[in-house]
Design an enzyme around this catalytic site. Structure first.
Site, PDB file in Angstrom:
ATOM      1  N   HIS A  81      -4.717   9.857  13.724  1.00  0.00           N
ATOM      2  CA  HIS A  81      -4.585   9.101  12.824  1.00  0.00           C
ATOM      3  C   HIS A  81      -3.153   9.259  12.142  1.00  0.00           C
ATOM      4  O   HIS A  81      -3.580   9.090  10.893  1.00  0.00           O
ATOM      5  CB  HIS A  81      -6.127   8.574  11.523  1.00  0.00           C
ATOM      6  CG  HIS A  81      -5.471   7.714  10.518  1.00  0.00           C
ATOM      7  ND1 HIS A  81      -4.716   6.616  10.659  1.00  0.00           N
ATOM      8  CD2 HIS A  81      -5.060   7.764   9.103  1.00  0.00           C
ATOM      9  CE1 HIS A  81      -4.603   6.061   9.386  1.00  0.00           C
ATOM     10  NE2 HIS A  81      -4.889   6.630   8.190  1.00  0.00           N
ATOM     11  N   SER A 122      -8.217   9.896   2.985  1.00  0.00           N
ATOM     12  CA  SER A 122      -7.498  10.350   2.366  1.00  0.00           C
ATOM     13  C   SER A 122      -6.370  11.422   3.884  1.00  0.00           C
ATOM     14  O   SER A 122      -7.517  11.932   4.549  1.00  0.00           O
ATOM     15  CB  SER A 122      -7.763  11.574   1.414  1.00  0.00           C
ATOM     16  OG  SER A 122      -8.570  11.285   0.720  1.00  0.00           O
ATOM     17  N   ASP A 178     -11.793   8.714 -10.623  1.00  0.00           N
ATOM     18  CA  ASP A 178     -10.841   9.373 -10.556  1.00  0.00           C
ATOM     19  C   ASP A 178     -10.781  10.413 -11.872  1.00  0.00           C
ATOM     20  O   ASP A 178     -11.257  10.514 -12.845  1.00  0.00           O
ATOM     21  CB  ASP A 178      -9.637   8.338 -10.415  1.00  0.00           C
ATOM     22  CG  ASP A 178      -8.539   8.688  -9.979  1.00  0.00           C
ATOM     23  OD1 ASP A 178      -7.615  10.170  -9.625  1.00  0.00           O
ATOM     24  OD2 ASP A 178      -7.776   7.817  -9.124  1.00  0.00           O
TER      25      ASP A 178
END
Length: 347
Positions: free
Chosen positions: A210, A151, A67
């Site tokens: 989605h 994401s 990250d």
């Protein structure tokens, strides 16, 4: 607790996935292949519980957590858990290559979560740039990895990733998969509640995309069968489509569906690992390059997973009139989202 969580991860995989005893029969614990999994966005709301669940997965031998900040702490915390995988934390763009090198599976939950009042364009503008950057690095450092895209908006981020990989000359449509498992998880849960059947026995394919109306649960194919009224099917469909909003509103602006998404992401990654390891008949729903609907280059449906990623995109099967109508309605919206992603990647 650890044993029960491991059992839960395994038991909630697709009904076609093998049970743990079949996994052991396929190869003994001492001969399980070495598999490196990288989680990009591992310090975020989805990333942290996902890192925990992947640490509990016995198929993972190396777990790389990446990250832009906070990963050393997450890695130290998760790394104390006494399971097979070795954990390493990577922080900042200069360490991204190290995190990715040698990865068999890359899971991408990176990006900002949905918040009340946030439009799809707001979400897209932030997350699309993040995905573009990460996929550029994947193409360079682990071009053969199976990529699990979490994401949002997945309807656009998967096409973005495809375009980035094409530009780099590394695109393999079998190894880019949008994670739509949470839609399946929700459909199973809601159907079991309404049909009054044990949720662990339920299977419901979810196709389309989605987001919102592009999510199309095929309750006519649900197992076990239940004679639900048309009104109930419509209500279940709507609730499945609006599941993310339900959680955002319930959390009153303080979060989104991070825990259930991490669970779904771990289930899907587990299925991909089983496929890579040669476990037979691993079937999950996923948003992939597809020719099922002529107008749509990407579409979510059941896929068979194997040593090369997606081995086969399965046909939709028989659908009710209500589902056929839903399919017609979703096509233009999904097409627009796909085209938006492609356009962004080529700017």
């Amino acid at each position: 607790m650890r044993a029960s969580m491991l059992r839960l991860i395994r038991s909630r995989s697709s009904s076609a996935a093998p049970r743990p005893h079949l996994l052991r029969r396929a190869y003994g614990s001492e001969s399980v292949p070495e598999r490196k999994v990288a989680v990009l966005g591992a310090a975020g709301g989805i990333g942290q519980p996902l890192a925990l669940l992947m640490k509990l997965n016995p198929l993972v031998s190396q777990l790389a957590l990446y990250d832009i900040a906070g990963t050393p702490g997450v890695a130290a915390d998760v790394g104390h858990i006494n399971t097979r995988s070795e954990v390493a934390g990577y922080v900042g763009e200069e360490q991204l290559g190290q995190a990715l090198e040698g990865s068999d599976v890359v899971i991408i939950p990176a990006g900002v979560p949905r918040k009340p009042g946030m439009t799809r364009d707001d979400l897209f503008n932030i997350n699309a740039g993040i995905v573009k950057s990460l996929c550029t690095a994947i193409a360079k450092y682990c071009p053969n990895a199976v990529v699990n895209m979490i994401s949002n908006p997945v309807n656009s981020t998967v096409p973005i990733a495809a375009e980035i990989f094409k530009k780099a000359g590394t695109y393999n449509e079998k190894k880019l998969l949008g994670v739509t498992t949470l839609d399946v998880v929700r459909a199973k849960t809601f159907y079991a509640g309404k049909a009054k059947v044990p949720v662990e026995e339920v299977n419901v394919p979810v196709v389309g995309g989605h987001a919102g109306i592009t999510i199309l649960p095929l309750f006519s194919q649900a197992v076990p069968k239940a004679n639900l009224a048309d009104e109930d099917i419509k209500a279940l469909t709507k609730r499945t489509q609006d599941g993310g909003t339900e959680v955002v509103e319930a959390k009153a602006g303080k979060g989104s569906a991070t825990l259930s998404m991490a669970y779904a992401g771990a289930l899907f990654a587990d299925a991909c690992l089983k496929g890579l390891n040669g476990v037979p008949d691993v079937v999950e729903c996923s948003f992939v390059q597809s020719s099922i609907i002529t107008e749509l280059p990407f579409f979510a449906s059941k896929v068979k997973l194997g040593k090369n990623g997606v081995e086969e995109v399965l046909e939709l099967g028989p659908m009710s009139d209500y589902e056929k109508q839903g399919l017609e309605i979703l096509i233009p919206e999904l097409k627009a989202s796909i085209e938006k992603g492609i356009k962004f990647a080529n700017q």
